[in-house]
Write a protein that holds these residues in place. Structure first.
Motif, mmCIF file in Angstrom:
data_model
loop_
_atom_site.group_PDB
_atom_site.id
_atom_site.type_symbol
_atom_site.label_atom_id
_atom_site.label_comp_id
_atom_site.label_asym_id
_atom_site.label_seq_id
_atom_site.Cartn_x
_atom_site.Cartn_y
_atom_site.Cartn_z
ATOM 1 N N HIS A 157 0.602 -1.439 0.379
ATOM 2 C CA HIS A 157 0.223 -0.598 0.051
ATOM 3 C C HIS A 157 1.057 0.910 0.137
ATOM 4 N N PRO A 158 0.850 1.711 -0.520
ATOM 5 C CA PRO A 158 1.573 3.583 -0.373
ATOM 6 C C PRO A 158 1.472 3.859 0.470
ATOM 7 N N SER A 159 2.766 4.857 0.414
ATOM 8 C CA SER A 159 2.950 5.351 2.292
ATOM 9 C C SER A 159 2.635 6.641 2.184
ATOM 10 N N THR A 160 3.163 7.530 2.814
ATOM 11 C CA THR A 160 2.350 9.111 3.087
ATOM 12 C C THR A 160 3.953 10.227 2.301
ATOM 13 N N ASP A 161 4.633 9.845 2.012
ATOM 14 C CA ASP A 161 6.051 10.192 1.035
ATOM 15 C C ASP A 161 5.821 10.055 -0.003
ATOM 16 N N GLY A 162 5.294 9.022 -0.822
ATOM 17 C CA GLY A 162 5.197 9.166 -1.934
ATOM 18 C C GLY A 162 5.359 7.307 -2.394
ATOM 19 N N SER A 163 6.605 6.769 -1.283
ATOM 20 C CA SER A 163 6.898 5.021 -1.026
ATOM 21 C C SER A 163 5.727 4.252 -0.951
ATOM 22 N N TRP A 164 6.576 3.045 -1.655
ATOM 23 C CA TRP A 164 5.557 2.091 -1.285
ATOM 24 C C TRP A 164 5.747 0.899 0.592
ATOM 25 N N LEU A 165 4.528 0.628 1.029
ATOM 26 C CA LEU A 165 4.824 0.226 2.172
ATOM 27 C C LEU A 165 4.724 -1.588 1.946
ATOM 28 N N ILE A 166 5.600 -2.639 2.120
ATOM 29 C CA ILE A 166 4.982 -3.742 2.255
ATOM 30 C C ILE A 166 4.622 -4.741 3.199
ATOM 31 N N ASP A 167 4.045 -4.853 3.737
ATOM 32 C CA ASP A 167 3.827 -5.941 4.717
ATOM 33 C C ASP A 167 3.508 -6.995 4.796
ATOM 34 N N LEU A 168 4.190 -8.356 5.413
ATOM 35 C CA LEU A 168 3.676 -9.899 5.198
ATOM 36 C C LEU A 168 1.877 -9.759 5.929
ATOM 37 N N ASN A 169 1.730 -10.527 5.192
ATOM 38 C CA ASN A 169 -0.208 -10.638 6.321
ATOM 39 C C ASN A 169 0.210 -11.715 7.192
ATOM 40 N N PRO A 170 -0.410 -11.299 8.401
ATOM 41 C CA PRO A 170 -0.403 -11.374 9.894
ATOM 42 C C PRO A 170 -1.609 -12.716 8.969
ATOM 43 N N GLU A 171 -2.687 -12.688 8.859
ATOM 44 C CA GLU A 171 -3.137 -13.797 8.555
ATOM 45 C C GLU A 171 -2.435 -15.333 7.831
ATOM 46 N N THR A 172 -1.598 -14.763 7.059
ATOM 47 C CA THR A 172 -1.435 -16.021 6.486
ATOM 48 C C THR A 172 0.402 -17.073 7.808
ATOM 49 N N LEU A 173 0.600 -16.185 8.332
ATOM 50 C CA LEU A 173 1.626 -16.720 8.996
ATOM 51 C C LEU A 173 1.333 -16.531 10.448
ATOM 52 N N PRO A 174 1.010 -18.687 10.987
ATOM 53 C CA PRO A 174 0.972 -18.862 12.032
ATOM 54 C C PRO A 174 2.269 -18.757 13.444
ATOM 55 N N ARG A 175 1.808 -17.564 14.348
ATOM 56 C CA ARG A 175 2.410 -18.183 15.453
ATOM 57 C C ARG A 175 2.643 -19.056 16.041
ATOM 58 N N VAL A 176 3.823 -19.686 15.667
ATOM 59 C CA VAL A 176 4.113 -21.122 16.258
ATOM 60 C C VAL A 176 4.786 -20.627 17.649
ATOM 61 N N LEU A 177 4.866 -21.174 18.893
ATOM 62 C CA LEU A 177 5.881 -20.808 19.953
ATOM 63 C C LEU A 177 6.262 -22.445 20.479
ATOM 64 N N VAL A 178 7.289 -22.225 21.170
ATOM 65 C CA VAL A 178 8.471 -23.387 21.794
ATOM 66 C C VAL A 178 8.489 -23.109 23.206
ATOM 67 N N ASN A 179 7.612 -23.839 23.633
ATOM 68 C CA ASN A 179 6.954 -23.756 25.471
ATOM 69 C C ASN A 179 7.839 -24.294 26.489
ATOM 70 N N HIS A 180 9.123 -23.417 26.608
ATOM 71 C CA HIS A 180 10.265 -23.588 26.844
ATOM 72 C C HIS A 180 9.529 -24.167 28.648
ATOM 73 N N SER A 181 9.369 -23.516 29.253
ATOM 74 C CA SER A 181 8.905 -23.773 30.477
ATOM 75 C C SER A 181 8.250 -25.429 30.797
ATOM 76 N N TYR A 182 7.984 -26.024 29.959
ATOM 77 C CA TYR A 182 7.117 -27.339 29.614
ATOM 78 C C TYR A 182 8.500 -28.001 29.580
ATOM 79 N N PHE A 183 9.605 -27.235 28.445
ATOM 80 C CA PHE A 183 10.256 -28.884 28.539
ATOM 81 C C PHE A 183 11.455 -28.560 30.018
ATOM 82 N N THR A 184 11.225 -27.188 30.776
ATOM 83 C CA THR A 184 11.995 -26.939 31.984
ATOM 84 C C THR A 184 11.501 -28.029 32.947
ATOM 85 N N GLU A 185 10.091 -27.936 33.319
ATOM 86 C CA GLU A 185 9.325 -28.996 33.988
ATOM 87 C C GLU A 185 9.677 -29.989 33.687
ATOM 88 N N VAL A 186 9.814 -30.725 33.014
ATOM 89 C CA VAL A 186 10.055 -32.162 32.701
ATOM 90 C C VAL A 186 11.123 -32.021 32.401
#
Length: 512
Positions: free
Chosen positions: A301-330
């Motif tokens: 999408h265009p920016s206010t200064d005439g350039s182009w802003l490029i963003d990765l769509n958050p809906e297509t990027l699944p948020r994968v988390l590593v549960n370090h707390s569970y790993f430590t407890e086990v």
């Protein structure tokens, strides 16, 4: 020559395709739906992996190595293009918020009232099954659109009587495709399967061909049009000859059609007008399946200064988390040695590899998309006429990657631009030389120009391929006549002779 044993020390470099490296390459090529399915399988197998919701608490983290932290890509050094991207972040805005379509912005004073009234309104649905338990879903009570098979099956009991004929009708219904046609050998197949004479199957088929929508159960386009004309009582001998020679109509050979039908030019134009009012795909108006909406991977999408802003769509990027707390407890409960410890270590290695691979995938997509936007800045500003010729090697050299990597990134990935949604491969086009020694032209831009020239031509001055070559040369595009013909045929545009016949016929119809 004597043989002797000796020890040698040799050092060399080689690229080994490990399973994890091959998996990373496959991740790069996956679409959003394939990626979500793959991650779901990994989460099911790995107890240390979790998929975080988009509305999770920003303060909830699982360790310093968590890929869910917000990250930023360096901007490309260009006077026309800058970009900033955040992914896997808890504070990353979803697409609706980025496009300023949130519900709270539209009804800021009414949102709390709606939420407060929701339990009271839902409590009024006393007749809904499961309403008291609260385990209902309103989507379960929405009537779906009937399919073509359902629509036909409802008409069979009113017109087909007898057990044998009903079985024959059901067997013919199994041969009906989504457009409303059956195959040419459907009658013989049903006759052989049910052990009935073909004439009896034909009789049932004629009954089915009278059903709504008009034209169903036809075995060819000619038969489909004939059924519709017969129901309108317009299938006279002239019209029968007309629909029996549709190949001449496709070639715009109206002179031969007039002789075969035995009509003059005015009658032929009336018959052509009536044929155009018929439906060649009677089953197209019914539901055939779910329609998948394209979700863009990149948003420009265009920016206010005439350039182009490029963003990765958050809906297509699944948020994968590593549960370090569970790993430590086990780890405290189970020793590292043994099968349990080995399984836990393997799960941690796999989880860390997956998060790193997803991070690298996002960075690679961002780099390729940023370079494409930088190269096709004129297209975003002025349209397809200014699409520049581009190939994989140019992008690969600019971002210091291999061409195969760029090819995998651009495969089945989509970009949302102010000009619409385009597949990334759309921006790659063959270069066509300039007759004036200037910049080369994109093949897609040339095809668009040829299409526009043909659409604007008058019936009295239809452009031949040589005329198109001359006009293109005047605008600085050096193209051979056979190339123009190849582009024209690829766009399903008939020759100048056929276009002249059709345009003249349409002009007479309009004047009449």
């Amino acid at each position: 020559m004597a043989l002797s044993a000796s020890l040698l020390l040799r050092q060399n470099q080689s690229l080994v395709m490990t399973p994890q490296l091959m998996q990373s390459i496959q991740l790069l090529q996956m679409t959003h739906i394939e990626l979500v399915s793959f991650i779901a399988q990994e989460v099911e197998k790995n107890p240390l992996l979790e998929i975080a919701a988009n509305d999770s608490d920003p303060g909830e983290t699982f360790g310093s190595d968590d890929i869910a932290s917000s990250q930023t890509v360096d901007s490309i050094e260009s006077s026309h293009t800058t970009e900033t991207v955040e992914w896997y972040g808890d504070d990353a805005p979803i697409l609706n918020e980025a496009l300023d379509t949130s519900f709270s912005n539209v009804f800021p004073d009414d949102e709390s009232g709606r939420k407060a009234d929701a339990p009271e309104l839902l409590g009024q649905w006393k007749s809904m099954p499961g309403a008291e338990a609260g385990d209902y879903d309103l989507d379960d009570f929405v009537a779906r659109k009937p399919s073509l098979r359902d629509h036909i099956a409802q008409q069979v009991p009113f017109s087909v009587t007898g057990l044998t004929d009903s079985m024959t009708a059901d067997a013919l219904l199994d041969h009906l495709d989504e457009t409303g046609y059956i195959s040419a050998d459907a009658v013989s197949d049903v006759s052989e399967r049910l052990g009935r004479p073909e004439k009896d199957v034909e009789a049932v088929l004629r009954v089915l061909q009278s059903f709504d929508p008009p034209g169903v159960f036809a075995r060819s386009l000619s038969e489909c049009l004939s059924i519709q004309l017969q129901q309108k009582d317009r299938l006279d001998p002239a019209m029968h000859a007309f629909v029996g020679n549709l190949d001449l109509l496709a070639k715009r050979d109206f002179a031969t059609l007039k002789k075969l039908c035995g009509v003059d030019e005015d009658d032929l134009l009336d018959m052509l007008s009536e044929i155009r009012s018929l439906n060649p795909r009677p089953g197209a108006g019914f539901e055939t399946g779910s329609c998948e909406t394209i979700i863009p991977d990149i948003i420009v999408h265009p920016s206010t200064d005439g350039s182009w802003l490029i963003d990765l769509n958050p809906e297509t990027l699944p948020r994968v988390l590593v549960n370090h707390s569970y790993f430590t407890e086990v780890s405290k409960l189970k020793p590292r040695a043994g099968e349990d410890g080995e399984f836990l270590s393997t799960c941690m290695q796999t989880a860390n590899w997956l998060t790193r691979s997803l991070d690298q995938r996002a960075r690679t997509i961002m780099k390729v998309a940023s370079e494409i936007v930088r190269q096709q800045d004129a297209f975003l500003l002025h349209g397809v006429d200014h699409l520049r010729p581009l190939n994989l090697k140019q992008v690969a050299d600019a971002i210091k990657m291999h061409e195969s990597t760029v090819s995998r990134v651009t495969s089945r990935k989509y970009m949302l631009t102010p000009r619409g949604v385009f597949e990334l491969k759309y921006f790659f086009s063959v270069s066509i030389g300039s007759s004036e020694g200037g910049d080369n032209h994109s093949a897609e831009a040339v095809r668009h120009r040829i299409r526009t020239m043909i659409a604007q031509e008058a019936p009295s001055s239809v452009l031949s391929d040589d005329d198109i070559v001359d006009q293109l040369k005047k605008s600085g595009i050096d193209l051979a006549r056979r190339t123009v013909a190849k582009y024209r045929e690829a766009m399903n545009i008939p020759s100048s002779v056929q276009r002249r016949r059709e345009k003249k016929a349409m002009a007479r119809m309009a004047s009449a």
